[in-house]
Design a protein around this motif. Structure first.
Motif, PDB file in Angstrom:
ATOM      1  N   GLU A 272       5.287  77.881  58.886  1.00  0.00           N
ATOM      2  CA  GLU A 272       4.864  76.519  59.222  1.00  0.00           C
ATOM      3  C   GLU A 272       6.086  75.616  59.353  1.00  0.00           C
ATOM      4  O   GLU A 272       7.147  75.896  58.820  1.00  0.00           O
ATOM      5  CB  GLU A 272       3.926  76.002  58.140  1.00  0.00           C
ATOM      6  CG  GLU A 272       3.238  74.694  58.462  1.00  0.00           C
ATOM      7  CD  GLU A 272       2.490  74.691  59.769  1.00  0.00           C
ATOM      8  OE1 GLU A 272       3.093  74.318  60.801  1.00  0.00           O
ATOM      9  OE2 GLU A 272       1.313  75.053  59.799  1.00  0.00           O
ATOM     10  N   ASP A 273       5.921  74.521  60.088  1.00  0.00           N
ATOM     11  CA  ASP A 273       6.988  73.529  60.219  1.00  0.00           C
ATOM     12  C   ASP A 273       6.615  72.279  59.426  1.00  0.00           C
ATOM     13  O   ASP A 273       5.564  72.227  58.784  1.00  0.00           O
ATOM     14  CB  ASP A 273       7.242  73.203  61.700  1.00  0.00           C
ATOM     15  CG  ASP A 273       5.999  72.707  62.416  1.00  0.00           C
ATOM     16  OD1 ASP A 273       5.090  72.141  61.765  1.00  0.00           O
ATOM     17  OD2 ASP A 273       5.924  72.867  63.646  1.00  0.00           O
TER      18      ASP A 273
ATOM     19  N   SER B 287       1.881  72.170  62.114  1.00  0.00           N
ATOM     20  CA  SER B 287       1.397  72.380  63.482  1.00  0.00           C
ATOM     21  C   SER B 287       0.298  73.429  63.606  1.00  0.00           C
ATOM     22  O   SER B 287      -0.405  73.463  64.608  1.00  0.00           O
ATOM     23  CB  SER B 287       2.561  72.785  64.387  1.00  0.00           C
ATOM     24  OG  SER B 287       3.503  71.739  64.462  1.00  0.00           O
ATOM     25  N   HIS B 288       0.158  74.303  62.621  1.00  0.00           N
ATOM     26  CA  HIS B 288      -0.819  75.378  62.698  1.00  0.00           C
ATOM     27  C   HIS B 288      -2.062  75.028  61.880  1.00  0.00           C
ATOM     28  O   HIS B 288      -1.964  74.706  60.695  1.00  0.00           O
ATOM     29  CB  HIS B 288      -0.206  76.682  62.202  1.00  0.00           C
ATOM     30  CG  HIS B 288       1.007  77.073  62.990  1.00  0.00           C
ATOM     31  ND1 HIS B 288       2.283  76.752  62.586  1.00  0.00           N
ATOM     32  CD2 HIS B 288       1.144  77.729  64.160  1.00  0.00           C
ATOM     33  CE1 HIS B 288       3.150  77.204  63.473  1.00  0.00           C
ATOM     34  NE2 HIS B 288       2.484  77.800  64.446  1.00  0.00           N
TER      35      HIS B 288
ATOM     36  N   TYR C 159       5.610  69.555  60.455  1.00  0.00           N
ATOM     37  CA  TYR C 159       4.533  68.797  61.085  1.00  0.00           C
ATOM     38  C   TYR C 159       3.165  69.425  60.841  1.00  0.00           C
ATOM     39  O   TYR C 159       2.167  68.908  61.308  1.00  0.00           O
ATOM     40  CB  TYR C 159       4.783  68.678  62.592  1.00  0.00           C
ATOM     41  CG  TYR C 159       6.112  68.051  62.903  1.00  0.00           C
ATOM     42  CD1 TYR C 159       6.324  66.693  62.703  1.00  0.00           C
ATOM     43  CD2 TYR C 159       7.165  68.824  63.371  1.00  0.00           C
ATOM     44  CE1 TYR C 159       7.557  66.120  62.970  1.00  0.00           C
ATOM     45  CE2 TYR C 159       8.395  68.266  63.649  1.00  0.00           C
ATOM     46  CZ  TYR C 159       8.582  66.907  63.440  1.00  0.00           C
ATOM     47  OH  TYR C 159       9.809  66.350  63.698  1.00  0.00           O
TER      48      TYR C 159
ATOM     49  N   ARG D  51      -2.383  73.951  57.926  1.00  0.00           N
ATOM     50  CA  ARG D  51      -2.667  72.523  57.750  1.00  0.00           C
ATOM     51  C   ARG D  51      -3.871  72.367  56.819  1.00  0.00           C
ATOM     52  O   ARG D  51      -3.871  71.549  55.897  1.00  0.00           O
ATOM     53  CB  ARG D  51      -2.951  71.852  59.093  1.00  0.00           C
ATOM     54  CG  ARG D  51      -3.203  70.352  58.957  1.00  0.00           C
ATOM     55  CD  ARG D  51      -3.538  69.662  60.292  1.00  0.00           C
ATOM     56  NE  ARG D  51      -2.653  70.047  61.359  1.00  0.00           N
ATOM     57  CZ  ARG D  51      -3.070  70.599  62.503  1.00  0.00           C
ATOM     58  NH1 ARG D  51      -4.350  70.821  62.708  1.00  0.00           N
ATOM     59  NH2 ARG D  51      -2.210  70.906  63.430  1.00  0.00           N
TER      60      ARG D  51
END
Length: 45
Positions: free
Chosen positions: A20-21, A25-26, A23, A30
């Motif tokens: 994951e980043d 993003s996934h 943000y 999340r």
């Protein structure tokens, strides 16, 4: 930050979101992060 809070005797939980980043993003990771946040708030407030 986790280690500093733990060493200070604070109630802290660390979750690692593989791949994951910053943000979130996934979708699946999340959701994992949001559920952990809700659980923490419900437990500590």
């Amino acid at each position: 930050m986790y280690r500093a809070l733990k060493d200070a005797g604070k109630n802290v939980q660390k979750i690692e979101l593989s791949g994951e980043d910053h943000y979130l993003s996934h979708g699946p990771t999340r959701l994992q992060a949001l559920k952990a946040t809700i659980d923490f708030v419900n437990k500590n407030i």
